[in-house]
Design a protein around this motif. Structure first.
Motif, mmCIF file in Angstrom:
data_model
loop_
_atom_site.group_PDB
_atom_site.id
_atom_site.type_symbol
_atom_site.label_atom_id
_atom_site.label_comp_id
_atom_site.label_asym_id
_atom_site.label_seq_id
_atom_site.Cartn_x
_atom_site.Cartn_y
_atom_site.Cartn_z
ATOM 1 N N LYS A 130 3.686 16.439 -11.037
ATOM 2 C CA LYS A 130 4.159 16.788 -9.711
ATOM 3 C C LYS A 130 3.750 15.977 -8.724
ATOM 4 O O LYS A 130 4.366 15.866 -7.712
ATOM 5 N N PRO B 48 2.919 24.673 -16.296
ATOM 6 C CA PRO B 48 2.191 23.102 -16.061
ATOM 7 C C PRO B 48 0.982 23.001 -16.597
ATOM 8 O O PRO B 48 0.241 24.235 -16.714
ATOM 9 N N THR C 87 -1.150 17.163 -12.275
ATOM 10 C CA THR C 87 -0.545 17.951 -12.737
ATOM 11 C C THR C 87 0.914 17.788 -13.691
ATOM 12 O O THR C 87 1.710 17.032 -13.196
ATOM 13 N N THR D 49 4.020 18.504 -15.506
ATOM 14 C CA THR D 49 5.158 19.446 -15.122
ATOM 15 C C THR D 49 6.078 19.517 -16.564
ATOM 16 O O THR D 49 6.911 20.518 -16.770
#
Length: 410
Positions: free
Chosen positions: A201, A261, A342, A344
């Motif tokens: 992300k 996520p 993160t 995703t």
């Protein structure tokens, strides 16, 4: 003596052909491409990580999906057996870091040449440019295949499907085997790219593109629950993260990542405790006490990483090192030991080394690879719901299951 038809000339197909021919059968291998082993050519960056020379217990531990199913085939045709087969056919091997096995020449073409030599010596009939349209069934038995070219019907006593999965579609892996399996009532489990890079992300990832790091530890988390932890090499890309440690991680988290996520935490200095790292940073800062923060990090991080670390640390880049507080230093330690990203999603099949999912192994005999639903029909290799981490384990799955199918004909 049976007439054996093998659909797919990759790793599993060639292993099945050799095993069946050694058993005295008449073997016909059908490959839709212009050459055999097209996917083998590109494995290990063209070097071909043939197998892994670890012990059997480790081999089974490195299988992510359905390791128990492989017990019989792994012991029936081991990693050592595969190495011996190649060396006896003119392809000397070497063992590298992590027990990964490669041809001495570093050429995947030598692996294919060795297997082709053995097949020809055993009288295997190789049919290139021969794409199979469908299987031929009568009375719950597989009787042969129908080719796309001219709609030709080829009758056989036994048929082995070794068509691979969906990964690297340019090599001809377009999911044909799933279609054949479905047509005769087999269950296909959820399919997903595996051993594939992650998308992340955070926008700053683009600034790290091309940065390759060794000796890091990656941890993938779902909230507080740890899903994966491994030490090794990684690579930052323009879209996310890749490299051996992260590719293997993809196989463990793919199902959850489809739902939400996940968090990735990277420890840039896993050999040091937080206290040791703090002492190290303190020493560096004492030596550079009059420098600005932005100019005092070159011993700690690669140059590409420094601007990102500064931004995330929230310490002013122009702050004098001797003015940095204990708390600010502690924050830098935390960031170095748990760099947050993160996850995703995953990249698609074009970049995936293998496919996760496939023909349900509940419907396959583990010792022989024969279908429990249709007599005289066998499945082997990536078309099955089997996969492992990087390091030669997926090719060993292909060799062992292909050999099991070919050697249990008759």
């Amino acid at each position: 003596m049976s007439k054996v038809l093998i659909v797919g000339g990759g790793a599993a197909g060639m292993a099945a052909a050799i095993a069946a021919a050694k058993g005295g059968h008449s073997v016909h291998l059908y490959e839709k491409n212009e050459k055999l082993g097209k996917k083998i050519y590109i494995t290990g960056k063209g070097r071909c990580n043939v197998t892994n020379a670890c012990d059997m217990e480790t081999l089974l531990q490195k299988v992510v999906t359905n390791p128990r199913f492989l017990y019989s085939s792994f012991y029936g045709f081991t990693n050592q057996d595969m190495m011996e087969l190649l060396e006896q056919n003119g392809c000397p091997l070497k063992v590298e870091r992590g027990n990964r096995v490669f041809p001495v020449s570093d050429k995947s073409s030598d692996v294919i040449a060795a297997l082709t030599r053995q097949m020809k010596a055993l009288g295997v009939q190789i049919h290139l440019h021969s794409e199979v349209k469908e299987l031929l069934f009568t009375e719950e038995r597989c009787r042969g295949i129908i080719l796309i070219k001219g709609g030709e019907t080829v009758l056989g006593d036994k048929t082995i499907i070794t068509t691979g999965g969906l990964s690297y579609p340019t090599t001809g892996s377009t999911g044909d085997g799933y279609k054949f399996a479905k047509a005769c009532g087999h269950t296909i489990t959820d399919l997903s790219p595996a051993l594939v890079p992650f998308c992340v992300k955070e926008d700053f990832i683009r600034d790290l593109q091309g940065l390759s790091l060794k000796n890091i530890e990656a941890v993938v988390l779902d909230g507080k629950k740890e899903l994966y932890r491994e030490f090794g090499e990684m690579l930052f890309t323009h879209f996310g993260v890749s490299g051996p440690v992260l590719l293997s991680a993809s196989s463990y988290v793919t199902k959850l990542l489809k739902k939400r996520p996940l968090s990735l935490s990277i420890d840039f200095k896993p050999a040091l405790t937080k206290e040791q790292l703090d002492a190290r940073i303190l020493r560096d800062f004492e030596e550079a006490s009059n420098k600005r923060f932005k100019n005092a990090l070159s011993r700690l991080y690669p140059s590409k990483l420094i601007p990102v670390m500064i931004a995330l640390s929230q310490i002013s880049p122009d702050k004098k090192v001797n003015e940095i507080t204990k708390q600010e230093r502690k924050n830098l330690v935390e960031l170095t030991k748990a760099f947050p990203l993160t996850l995703t999603g995953l990249r698609d099949y074009k970049e995936a080394i293998i496919t996760q999912g496939g023909v349900s192994v509940k419907e396959i005999q583990p010792a022989t690879m024969e279908s429990k639903l249709v007599k005289d029909l066998y499945f082997a290799g990536e078309v099955l719901d089997l996969d492992g981490v990087t390091g030669g384990f997926n090719l060993q799955i292909a060799w062992s299951t292909g050999w099991a199918a070919g050697s249990h004909i008759g």
